[in-house]
Motif scaffolding. Structure first.
Motif, PDB file in Angstrom:
ATOM      1  N   ILE A  74       0.841  -1.202   0.000  1.00  0.00           N
ATOM      2  CA  ILE A  74       0.000   0.000   0.000  1.00  0.00           C
ATOM      3  C   ILE A  74       0.876   1.252   0.000  1.00  0.00           C
ATOM      4  O   ILE A  74       0.688   2.174  -0.809  1.00  0.00           O
ATOM      5  N   PHE A  75       1.841   1.272   0.915  1.00  0.00           N
ATOM      6  CA  PHE A  75       2.717   2.442   0.996  1.00  0.00           C
ATOM      7  C   PHE A  75       3.554   2.599  -0.268  1.00  0.00           C
ATOM      8  O   PHE A  75       3.723   3.707  -0.785  1.00  0.00           O
ATOM      9  N   ASP A  76       4.056   1.480  -0.780  1.00  0.00           N
ATOM     10  CA  ASP A  76       4.885   1.535  -1.984  1.00  0.00           C
ATOM     11  C   ASP A  76       4.093   2.056  -3.180  1.00  0.00           C
ATOM     12  O   ASP A  76       4.588   2.888  -3.947  1.00  0.00           O
ATOM     13  N   MET A  85       4.046  14.349  -6.978  1.00  0.00           N
ATOM     14  CA  MET A  85       2.941  15.318  -6.941  1.00  0.00           C
ATOM     15  C   MET A  85       2.800  15.946  -5.560  1.00  0.00           C
ATOM     16  O   MET A  85       2.523  17.144  -5.434  1.00  0.00           O
ATOM     17  N   TYR A  86       2.974  15.131  -4.504  1.00  0.00           N
ATOM     18  CA  TYR A  86       2.919  15.669  -3.145  1.00  0.00           C
ATOM     19  C   TYR A  86       4.028  16.687  -2.925  1.00  0.00           C
ATOM     20  O   TYR A  86       3.815  17.740  -2.311  1.00  0.00           O
ATOM     21  N   ASP A  93       6.706  13.174   3.270  1.00  0.00           N
ATOM     22  CA  ASP A  93       7.479  12.650   4.383  1.00  0.00           C
ATOM     23  C   ASP A  93       7.048  11.209   4.618  1.00  0.00           C
ATOM     24  O   ASP A  93       5.884  10.962   4.949  1.00  0.00           O
ATOM     25  N   ASP A  94       7.967  10.254   4.459  1.00  0.00           N
ATOM     26  CA  ASP A  94       7.622   8.839   4.572  1.00  0.00           C
ATOM     27  C   ASP A  94       6.940   8.519   5.898  1.00  0.00           C
ATOM     28  O   ASP A  94       5.879   7.873   5.938  1.00  0.00           O
ATOM     29  N   ALA A  95       7.551   8.960   6.998  1.00  0.00           N
ATOM     30  CA  ALA A  95       7.035   8.609   8.327  1.00  0.00           C
ATOM     31  C   ALA A  95       5.653   9.204   8.556  1.00  0.00           C
ATOM     32  O   ALA A  95       4.748   8.532   9.074  1.00  0.00           O
ATOM     33  N   LYS A  97       3.438  10.047   6.291  1.00  0.00           N
ATOM     34  CA  LYS A  97       2.456   9.395   5.425  1.00  0.00           C
ATOM     35  C   LYS A  97       2.075   8.026   5.982  1.00  0.00           C
ATOM     36  O   LYS A  97       0.899   7.634   5.947  1.00  0.00           O
ATOM     37  N   LYS A  98       3.044   7.297   6.527  1.00  0.00           N
ATOM     38  CA  LYS A  98       2.734   5.994   7.125  1.00  0.00           C
ATOM     39  C   LYS A  98       1.819   6.153   8.335  1.00  0.00           C
ATOM     40  O   LYS A  98       0.906   5.347   8.546  1.00  0.00           O
ATOM     41  N   ARG A  99       2.053   7.175   9.146  1.00  0.00           N
ATOM     42  CA  ARG A  99       1.174   7.425  10.307  1.00  0.00           C
ATOM     43  C   ARG A  99      -0.247   7.715   9.837  1.00  0.00           C
ATOM     44  O   ARG A  99      -1.224   7.254  10.435  1.00  0.00           O
ATOM     45  N   GLU A 100      -0.363   8.475   8.749  1.00  0.00           N
ATOM     46  CA  GLU A 100      -1.678   8.799   8.189  1.00  0.00           C
ATOM     47  C   GLU A 100      -2.388   7.532   7.709  1.00  0.00           C
ATOM     48  O   GLU A 100      -3.578   7.328   7.979  1.00  0.00           O
TER      49      GLU A 100
END
Length: 241
Positions: A74-76, A85-86, A93-95, A97-100
């Protein structure tokens, strides 16, 4: 006649009481909704997408039931599709986005190939109170992401998923569906704008077919409705079915 200070005070007290009760009922409503794990259980016709050369199955699941390898995909997929685009709009920010993606009340629809079980897309949505231009607080199904692998794009799946979200939102008595789209993604903006008015685009016919399927599943003998004579367009639509 002028209202006395005591009367005004009583009215304010009553309004506060009503607001507290309203918030209490909303809290209970969202707790009940967020306790649901499968939003497709009553929408069986939407548990598959077998058209335009695709043969896919859809599964509804809360974040806590998603295995780590599926979450990694999903994250990939999100990163492959959206990172650039972001960066052009809000930053990436990877971290963060993962928290979201792992928010407590995050709900997902995972789209798999039927035979191989290869994941081909996902929808991330949540239920919340959101502000809109015309109202301060609305009961909202918020669509965080619709992400698809390149192989399944351009074949009607995105439109199908938007219709599914609308049905889920209506079933849970949400007042609106909201999403955020970066300005750097004009193709997505055009896609979502095209969903703003679904009249005359086949959704009515589709929903009638869905009602028919539900009726047959419950062994009903007929489907009935009432339509005012003052709405000849609707009368003609239902006659054509």
């Amino acid at each position: 006649a002028k209202m006395s200070g005591k009367t005004k005070s009583a009215q304010k007290k009553e309004l506060r009481k009503q607001e507290v009760e309203k918030q209490k009922q909303l809290k209970l409503k969202f707790e009940e909704i967020n306790a649901i794990e499968d939003f497709l259980v009553d929408l069986a016709p939407f548990s598959k997408f077998d058209r335009n050369g695709l043969d896919l199955v859809l599964e509804s699941t809360p974040i806590h039931k998603i295995p780590s390898d599926l979450f990694d995909w999903i994250f990939d997929l999100l990163k492959r599709n959206m990172e650039q685009m972001y960066k052009e709009s809000w930053g990436w920010d990877d971290a963060a986005k993962k928290r979201e993606l792992k928010a407590e009340n995050a709900r997902y629809i995972i789209i798999h190939e039927k035979e191989s079980r290869r994941p081909m897309g996902f929808v991330h949505f949540q239920f919340s109170m959101e502000e809109s231009m015309d109202r301060p607080d609305r009961e909202t199904l918020y669509c965080w992401e619709i992400q698809l692998e390149e192989d399944v794009r351009g074949k009607g799946l995105g439109k199908f998923l938007m219709q599914l979200l609308e049905l889920i939102g209506r079933k849970q008595e949400m007042q609106c569906i909201m999403l955020t789209c970066p300005k750097s993604n004009p193709r997505a903006i055009q896609f979502y704008k095209s969903k703003e008015d679904v009249r005359g685009k086949g959704l009515g016919k589709f929903l009638m077919q869905l009602l028919e399927l539900i009726g047959r599943k419950q062994e009903m003998q007929c489907i009935m409705l009432t339509c005012p004579k003052s709405n000849p367009r609707a009368i003609q639509f239902y006659k054509s079915k």
